[in-house]
Design a protein around this motif. Structure first.
Motif, PDB file in Angstrom:
ATOM      1  N   ASP A   1      38.435  38.845  44.273  1.00 27.54           N
ATOM      2  CA  ASP A   1      38.370  40.059  43.453  1.00 27.54           C
ATOM      3  C   ASP A   1      37.150  40.077  42.535  1.00 27.54           C
ATOM      4  OD1 ASP A   1      40.743  41.528  44.108  1.00 27.54           O
ATOM      5  OD2 ASP A   1      41.887  39.907  43.177  1.00 27.54           O
TER       6      ASP A   1
ATOM      7  N   HIS B   1      40.905  41.040  50.547  1.00 25.87           N
ATOM      8  CA  HIS B   1      41.690  39.829  50.824  1.00 25.87           C
ATOM      9  C   HIS B   1      42.054  39.797  52.307  1.00 25.87           C
ATOM     10  CE1 HIS B   1      41.817  39.605  46.501  1.00 25.87           C
ATOM     11  NE2 HIS B   1      42.452  40.752  46.417  1.00 25.87           N
TER      12      HIS B   1
ATOM     13  N   HIS C   1      42.971  47.903  48.226  1.00 29.84           N
ATOM     14  CA  HIS C   1      41.839  47.001  48.452  1.00 29.84           C
ATOM     15  C   HIS C   1      42.212  45.746  49.254  1.00 29.84           C
ATOM     16  CE1 HIS C   1      43.386  44.648  44.979  1.00 29.84           C
ATOM     17  NE2 HIS C   1      42.578  43.696  45.360  1.00 29.84           N
TER      18      HIS C   1
ATOM     19  N   ASN D   1      42.629  47.228  39.138  1.00 29.84           N
ATOM     20  CA  ASN D   1      42.421  46.603  40.451  1.00 29.84           C
ATOM     21  C   ASN D   1      43.699  45.895  40.927  1.00 29.84           C
ATOM     22  OD1 ASN D   1      40.653  45.303  42.656  1.00 29.84           O
ATOM     23  ND2 ASN D   1      41.484  43.524  41.605  1.00 29.84           N
TER      24      ASN D   1
HETATM   25 FE   LIG Z   1      42.581  41.745  44.740  1.00 37.52          FE
END
Ligand SMILES: [Fe+2]
Ligand SMILES: N[C@@H](CCC(=O)N[C@@H](CS)C(=O)NCC(=O)O)C(=O)O
Lengths: 284, 231
Positions: free
Chosen positions: A235, A118, A113, A107
């Protein structure tokens, strides 16, 4: 609790706590590879770690205490930036996450992502494109290097004052650790460093420790810490919802999209090492 | 100006941030690092709240601690519609109070389980989870019966109250403590409704509602901000 029988994981150095977070006196408890460990601060430069009656090897590095349950095969990887005199080195976060360490590394390597997880900080729609980047395995240092990663970021760091295209370099120098270098918002000639050190509490639980090493004379330590803790907490639910919790190493699990290029290299590298702890081994 | 002593990852602080945002009251955050620095146990912070707990607000000479006390104060001070804390209705007022007490029991169960998993507290996580599930079952049933009467919120009536916000925080963060909401459909529908209230804000670990209408409440969207409320 199943005992760890993976010789690769047993020979690694593992982080267990930020040195500065250890109280001056008293025995502390934590868990590594399913085993309960006790540790204690002797003074500012010495920490002892025990597994039952057995005294374990200790390395103090990059603000953290590292230990090994077997016999360490090599020294801990180099992070030369840590010693640069004008850097702020902040042990910024320790967060518990119900996921395996390799999932968390993967990740960390994935810029894709940022806009979704975020939002408004490390990414924002419609800037969702992950551009072509390079991935190499440095065989001499035995680590993965991803370079030429470029991404639009509204607030790249605690000390940012607006959106920028950030340059990223990623290193994976350890199966459970990754380091990123990114454009420094306050000094164009330098790179900020964020290192992720994962403690495998067991195969599906980690303590994610973060070292932030930046050129930033403005932000307070607290600003830097809160910035990183917020990122990590965003996360956390994403990671905890991934299934299976261990990282599948079967090559057929790979999907060829560009953001995954470093992930593919990482899985391959773990396969070559024969790592078993925290992964689902490829079918023979 | 209101100062909120705040930790971004704290659910009790989140309750206060939610109401401040929904009432459109401006404020200043002062970050107190709960973990790992334990700044809320330092002498400096203990002089602000001897209990060593977040959240705390200060405005002028006034200091208020306890999330629910703060919600009561903010609702009375800034909610001109008098709906968030319905003092003129003894029955609903009692119900609001009852569910805020219930929310406190979520702090000692669902929230504690999250402290064990995410912040390495040395508590009995399994016992906390069991207690949280017992409370969730009760809460789910309550919300289900409310829905059958077309009451969408924790306390029967047309509009949400501070009891909704008090209960929301540790319900919506429960997965971080290993407490699944899979078996509580009425709870899931209710969290989705709270997320659609005008002025709703997220915190790390909380996701916005999917696409759909925003629920605008009568006359709470145009309130003067804190500095000008008395003018
Ligand atoms: Fe992240
Ligand atoms: N009843 C209080 C409880 C507050 C509370 O538990 N706060 C947590 C942070 S979310 C805290 O500061 N805990 C420290 C402690 O209780 O020692 C409230 O609702 O504000």
């Amino acid at each position: 609790m199943t005992q760890c029988s993976d010789p690769v994981a047993l020979a690694l150095w593992h982080p267990i706590a930020a040195i500065e977070d250890i109280p001056a006196d008293g025995k502390q408890k934590t868990q590594l590879l399913g085993e309960v460990l006790h540790y204690r601060k002797m003074d500012d430069t010495r920490v002892s770690v025990h597994h039952g009656d057995r005294k374990l090897p200790v390395t103090l590095a990059y603000g953290y205490v590292w230990t090994c349950l077997g016999t360490p095969e090599r020294d801990l990887f180099d992070l030369p930036e840590y010693a640069e005199s004008d850097r702020r080195n902040v042990c910024a976060a320790t967060v518990g996450v119900n996921v395996s360490a390799p999932r968390a590394v993967e990740n960390f390597l994935d810029m894709g992502h940022f806009p979704f997880v975020h939002t408004g900080i490390l990414g924002a729609e419609p800037h969702t494109e992950v551009r072509e980047y390079q991935v190499n395995v440095d065989t001499e240092r035995d680590e993965i290097l991803a370079t030429e990663c470029l991404f639009y970021q509204p607030q790249a760091a605690a000390g940012s004052s607006g959106g920028v295209m950030s340059d990223y370099i990623y290193r994976v120098p350890h199966p459970y650790c990754a380091v990123l270098y990114k454009s420094c918002p306050t000094d164009e000639s330098r790179l900020d460093v964020i290192a992720l050190f994962l403690q495998s509490v067991d195969e599906e639980n980690i303590r994610a420790h973060a070292l932030v090493s930046v050129i930033d004379t403005q932000s307070s330590d607290l600003d830097i810490r809160m910035f990183q803790q917020n990122i990590f907490s965003q996360d956390k639910p994403i990671l905890e919802n991934q299934l299976p919790k261990r990282l599948p190493l079967d090559p057929r699990a790979e999907t060829p999209i560009r953001a995954d290029k470093s992930a593919i290299a990482y899985r391959r590298w773990l396969r070559t090492k024969g790592l078993q702890y925290g992964v689902l081994a490829a079918a023979a | 100006m209101i100062i909120l002593y705040d930790y971004e990852l704290s659910g009790n602080c989140y309750k206060v941030r939610l109401l401040l945002s929904m009432l459109n009251v401006s404020y200043e955050k002062k970050a107190i690092e709960f973990y790992p620095a334990a700044e809320h146990k330092t002498d400096a912070f203990l002089s602000i709240n001897a209990l060593g707990q977040l959240p705390v607000i200060q405005t002028g000479d006034l200091t208020i601690n306890d999330s629910h006390a703060i919600l009561v104060y903010l609702a009375r001070q800034y909610d001109k519609s008098d709906t968030w804390f319905p003092i003129s209705d003894p029955v609903r007022l009692a119900q609001v109070t009852q569910w805020m007490c219930f929310a406190d029991s979520l702090t000692s169960s669902a929230s504690s389980a999250r402290l064990v998993n995410g912040f390495f507290y040395d508590l009995d996580g399994e016992a906390c989870r069991q207690e949280a599930h017992r409370l969730f079952r009760i809460f789910d049933e309550h919300l289900w019966f409310n829905e059958r009467e077309d009451h969408l919120w924790v306390v029967p009536g047309k509009t949400p109250t501070i009891a909704d916000l008090a209960c929301f925080a540790y319900v919506v963060l429960s997965e971080e403590g290993g407490i699944s909401r899979m078996d509580y459909p009425a709870i899931r529908r209710w969290t989705d409704r709270v997320k659609r209230l005008a002025g709703f804000v997220v915190m790390p670990g909380v996701f916005p509602a999917g696409p759909g209408p925003v629920h605008v409440l009568p006359a709470n969207d145009t309130f003067p901000s804190a500095g000008t409320a008395e003018a």
